[in-house]
Scaffold this active site. Sequence first.
Site, PDB file in Angstrom:
ATOM      1  N   ASP A   1      -0.073   7.071 -18.721  1.00 55.77           N
ATOM      2  CA  ASP A   1      -1.294   6.754 -19.222  1.00 55.77           C
ATOM      3  C   ASP A   1      -1.540   7.529 -20.561  1.00 55.77           C
ATOM      4  O   ASP A   1      -0.604   8.385 -20.788  1.00 55.77           O
ATOM      5  CB  ASP A   1      -2.409   7.474 -17.889  1.00 55.77           C
ATOM      6  CG  ASP A   1      -3.624   7.492 -18.446  1.00 55.77           C
ATOM      7  OD1 ASP A   1      -4.054   6.417 -19.405  1.00 55.77           O
ATOM      8  OD2 ASP A   1      -4.431   8.427 -18.177  1.00 55.77           O
TER       9      ASP A   1
ATOM     10  N   ASP B   1      -4.183  10.463 -15.338  1.00 56.31           N
ATOM     11  CA  ASP B   1      -5.076  11.799 -14.870  1.00 56.31           C
ATOM     12  C   ASP B   1      -6.359  11.018 -14.075  1.00 56.31           C
ATOM     13  O   ASP B   1      -7.099  11.589 -13.513  1.00 56.31           O
ATOM     14  CB  ASP B   1      -5.464  12.523 -15.707  1.00 56.31           C
ATOM     15  CG  ASP B   1      -6.322  11.825 -16.943  1.00 56.31           C
ATOM     16  OD1 ASP B   1      -6.133  10.613 -17.226  1.00 56.31           O
ATOM     17  OD2 ASP B   1      -6.909  12.275 -17.432  1.00 56.31           O
TER      18      ASP B   1
ATOM     19  N   ASP C   1      -5.779   5.282 -12.976  1.00 60.64           N
ATOM     20  CA  ASP C   1      -4.216   5.356 -12.676  1.00 60.64           C
ATOM     21  C   ASP C   1      -3.779   5.225 -11.463  1.00 60.64           C
ATOM     22  O   ASP C   1      -2.656   5.363 -11.223  1.00 60.64           O
ATOM     23  CB  ASP C   1      -3.875   6.688 -13.703  1.00 60.64           C
ATOM     24  CG  ASP C   1      -4.062   6.635 -14.995  1.00 60.64           C
ATOM     25  OD1 ASP C   1      -4.108   5.584 -15.727  1.00 60.64           O
ATOM     26  OD2 ASP C   1      -4.711   7.640 -15.063  1.00 60.64           O
TER      27      ASP C   1
END
Lengths: 350, 1150
Positions: free
Chosen positions: B432, B851, B855
Amino acid sequence: MSSNTPSSSAGGVGSADSAAPRRNSKRPKYSKFTQQELPACKPILTPRWVISAFMLVSIVFIPIGVVSLFASRDVVEIVDRYETACVPANFRNDKVSFIQNETTNKICTRSLTVPKRMKQPIYVYYQLDNFYQNHRRYVKSRSDSQLKDNSSWDDVSSCKPEDDANGMPIVPCGLIAWSLFNDTYNFSLNNQQLAVNKRGISWKSDRDSKFGSDVFPRNFQNGTLIGGKRLDPNVSLSEQEDLIVWMRTAALPTFRKLYGKIERDLQPNEVIQVTLENNYNTYSFNGKKRLVLSTTSWLGGKNDFLGIAYLTVGGLCFFLALSFTVVYLVKPRRLGDPSYLSWNRNPGGH
Amino acid sequence: MDSKTPIENLYSIEPALSSSSRRSNFSSNSKSLGGNSIREVNFVDLGPKPVKYGSRGAESETYSMSQREINDEDARLVQINDPVKTNERFEFAGNSIRTGKYSILTFLPRNLFEQFHRVAYIYFLVIAVLNQLPQLAVFGRFASILPLAFVLLVTAVKDAYEDYRRHRADNIENNRPASVLVNHEFQQKKWKDIQTINLDGESNLKTRYAKQETLLKIPEKENVSGVIKCEKPNRNIYGFQANMEVDGKRVSLGPSNIILRGCELKNTTWAVGVAVYAGRETKAMLNNSGAPSKRSRLETHMNLEIIFLSLFLTALCTVVSVCAAVWLRRHRDELDYLPFYRRKDFSEDEEENYNYYGWGLEILFTFLMSVIVFQIMIPISLYISMELVRVGQAYFMIRDTQMYDEPSNSRFQCRALNINEDLGQIKYIFSDKTGTLTENKMEFQCASIWGVDYNGGKVSSQDQKDGYFVQVDGKVLRPKMVVKTHPELLQFARSGKETKEGSHVHDFFLALAACNTIVPIIVDTPDPTLKLIDYQGESPDEQALVYAAAAYGFMLIERTSGHIVIDIQGERQRFNVLGLHEFDSDRKRMSVILGLPNKSVKAFVKGADTTMFSVIDRSSNTSIIRATEAHLHSYSSIGLRTLVIGMRELSTSEFEEWHSAFEVASTALMGRASLLRKVASNVESNLCILGASAIEDKLQEGVPEAIESLRTAGIKVWVLTGDKQETAISIGYSSKLLTSKMTQIIVNNNSKESCRKSLEDAIIMSKKLTTMSGTTNDTWRTLGASLTPVALIIDGTSLVYILDSELEERLFELASNCSVVLCCRVAPLQKAGIVALVKKRTSDMTLAIGDGANDVSMIQMADVGVGISGQEGRQAVMASDFAMGQFRFLVTLLLVHGHWNYQRMGYMILYNFYRNAIFVLVLFWYVLFTCFTLTTAINEWSSVLYSVIYTSVPTIVVGILDKDLSRRTLLKYPQLYGAGHREECYNRRLFWITMIDTVWQSAVVFYIPLLAYWGSTIDGSSIGDLWTLAVVILVNLHLAMDVIRWNWITHAAIWGSIIATFICVIIIDAIPTLVGYWAFFHIARTGLFWLCLLAIIVTALIPRFVVKVLYQFYTPCDVQIAREAEKFQAEIQSAAVEVEMNPILDHPRP
């Protein structure tokens, strides 16, 4: 949320929340153990180490091999196989009926010539071949508690099918005791009786702790089928040394059992007359019987195997040491040279 | 939830939000609670179309709940202040929670039940049961159960400890004090006794407010009564729907009116509420499903090898039973009287066979007995050893000081305990961006206002040192964070509305200060005259904007649900908040309707450029729009996150129209969300553009270095972001993901056909580029490190057409030619789709790191999921297998711990196979000399203790502590990670080599004593002791030969095991009731015994030693060379200079 504003410019404005993490920091305590940095030795197989190791092995092994081989060669052994010779010629085709017939004459005379001087004590063994004392049915067929303790004389559950006869428990029960070896040997030298000491042929630990001095044979060999030797019901088991020796079952199908000791030296070319009673039935399973007279060395009986094995391995290591030396000299590699690393070896990227 | 809260704001923190699962895909919902920050996540351009990446459809259904009305069957009715009536129909759950699995009473049965779910244990059990049959009793009753009992005990202790920890956590949770309103009096009660409240939230602040209708109720004085009708308990933490009937009025309640379990109240000392869900029915508990269980690749491979072993076991048993059959047939006439067989039992009156069931059955029994005797061929103890080793490895990973994150005070977390070794074989990393590569700490950088770019301003003027402040009652009020300002812009901001520029700037900053959900909190400082304003809110972007506005003199002072107070250049102004359209992922903008002090009504809107330009009135000010667009482009190309601000003045009629629609929509019982969206899109139209803001999303510390290390290690890093293409590319450059040497291929299409075409073109191009440069070396090219690296940049819209269609294949082909892949504007489910795309087509291991809630899907899809415990809440962490504070820890985790874990586990598995097989083979050889009757010379206690005491500890210790290379070396040469990619520590070839070695070693162990003692007086127990000791010493020395680092623990374990074996053998031989009484003392007195032992050990190890030496010397692997280099560092130092630079050359810096 304190992390939203850690770069707070307002100097010492210690807001309550930013102080909190400092108070109970979760930072792992540093120690060599937790960081996996304990002092350690990292041996690496350098050529020097490898060659020295092989040399060391050969230096240790070759002498041991030589010594063992000499020890084995020093042992004087007289082996007489008699299971066929001791059956009269007319019974040779049906040995089993000969051995099972109680009326046939089982006495047999053998003469043994001493090849070399034999120093006392000379051990007398009988050797059986093809007799599986390690057979599962056989090994299990005994009752250790009964042998040890008079009070559990009727503990025969593990002894089947030789647990009781005529409705009474057998002491000692089980196949092992039942099949006790019953050939007997009498030695004479120059027509003089050669004494065979049958005391102390079993392990002392067995006599003391495994076979009770208050346990006497009871109802033994009273069944339909007689397996072997009968025991004197008036002698306690701890003194029945033949039984004790027999009951320490052999590991392998070819084995010797100590019969007794001759406690005098024998000179070369002396002829020993053996009068033996050929009672034991090995014919039903083609077992061989041998009478063995042997001296011992520090290594035990006559067996060249270990000496040869040591010499072979020692020689092999010597050869390996030499060939590694040659190989290292011909095609050396500098240890830890980064140019051997795969990504350095591969110039494709440049 | 709810509500009668005479309180203005409730804020919540949610430390205990739990894991789970896919629903968090809809993280975009979460944004509706508060900010309109442009997170990476939104369902970009997907519109109403369902997310393509399939298979999750059914679940997503549940979460469109907010659109639905509550049916009576689905509803729960809570009578306020009337517990009797509330509970009359059915009992609601109490507030006490229980996450523990067992109680003291149920522990034994339940734990056993769970343990026997494992096939391995069933195998154990079946064998133990078989052994109890009298015909098959190989081992004594107790000895046969011991291994199983041991295994069960170890596992039970482990489970009990874990459960104890859960109980303790429950206890702490259940015994928190709380105050409860009972009969109009507040009473202190323990948390678990309360039939009330229910909390939850996210890690950042969120506004929770009570409905206006309930604000005036004071429960101590008047009897409040009413009914709340709400959803049945469910796991959706972002949605809540209910309505309340109070005083005959119906009030609708949404997610902003509920406080979930686990929340923390801020900014208020008390709140009064009604409990709707309690205990296990709270959303936090419903979500507490724990990390999903994954199985490591090594273990999967291992299971295959175990099948080989069981075939081998079957073969051994077949050999034994066939031989036994032949033997029985050949001796069938003699069996009755054979002294050592004696089939006939004469003790009974009738002669009958004793313990003989006919030829066929005897063979079957022999087979079963050999299975019992050879059972440890299947290394059951290996499963336990592996679990223990993983616990040990996890301990060291958690304790690693280099993976401790100071700012967030978080250690590394090992949430999944069964995939440690996968960390050593990762080939793809899917990362990410926001919060993972970057800090998710936004900083306002520059703005474009009314077509003028205010960029690059230096912090120059004096008064900027402390930033803007206001004075109230002699006290100084100052924002907590200082933002650098642009002097010219500051000038305009101060000049007021008089000039044209000034008025635009005024509106712009007013929009920044007002159009958000930030809550200002006044914080005291040690200096009594100074107070700080801390802006707290859900979105870091909004925080940055509000701080920026404050720096330019538009300081947000106070926010309630009805109004906001902004200090504009020292003058306090109160604005009525007439309506607020929260951010949602479809509109991707939020708006606020303000009643200005001059009675005019304005709507301020801010949002992502893609959606904003479609609602901006393009008829006028075209030049400004064009200028702003150009500025936006330049901002995002230097990696800034942009937002567009617009405004619209509402005429009275427009306002009336909007107001009535808004009232209707917000109290609607059916489809409230869609109604509100409609109202919002009506008012968010024909906007006048004010400008655009640019926020910097700072890279985390060490990210470029980390990415470089990972790429050098041969790991492909893919970045999946919701950002715009330009932003993504610029972050790519700053994080060294992209370099100037790379050729970029951009796939950015709007239809399937064009996607297909551009993919095909790209494949041809990438092939040309890679073959041109990579002709020299094939293997090098497959590593993806070709001379002209290709970077693929693809956007979410194209992915819509590619994923779940036949184009996936093409994309994968293209991507595997590229060294970098950057996906921008991807939706959460697409992230999972991309991971699945790779995972399906290769056997390579994938790792996803992120995080945020967006995700979660990808973290769960990847082989290894890593969560960053950052600012975006805990969902990612809860769904992850490993969690840590910073992206750069990934390097330590993979290159160091992953490498170690893989090497250790790979070796341990092979060693355990060997260890058990050699013992079985020694037993097997002996059986060939016992008429195939499965007698064991090694006594049964030694057989049992063999894998429990004699050899178990060293392998576990080595599995936890051995290190092939030091951390420094591993970090210095990331390429060493390739050992895991090439499966150097565990592969089929090694397995077979080990097995051949095992056969040789077992033959040596068995035949040397056999030949040395052939025809001697040796008894079974004595030679058994020799075999036992020989095997144990050999097995331990074999391990010792492979240990790389000897520290004192290793020494203790290996030598200790050998000594322990001697002690055990002595003890066993000192028991008079056993057959082998005193055997050891007899045999140990003879020289032959010790000579045999020495010969066995040396002879058995020679082949392995020779092969090892030759292999290490002539075809050394990288690890071996690095190890030598480590040891002889001093000699190498000089040579190293020339080579040092090589690893880096391949990856030129931009």
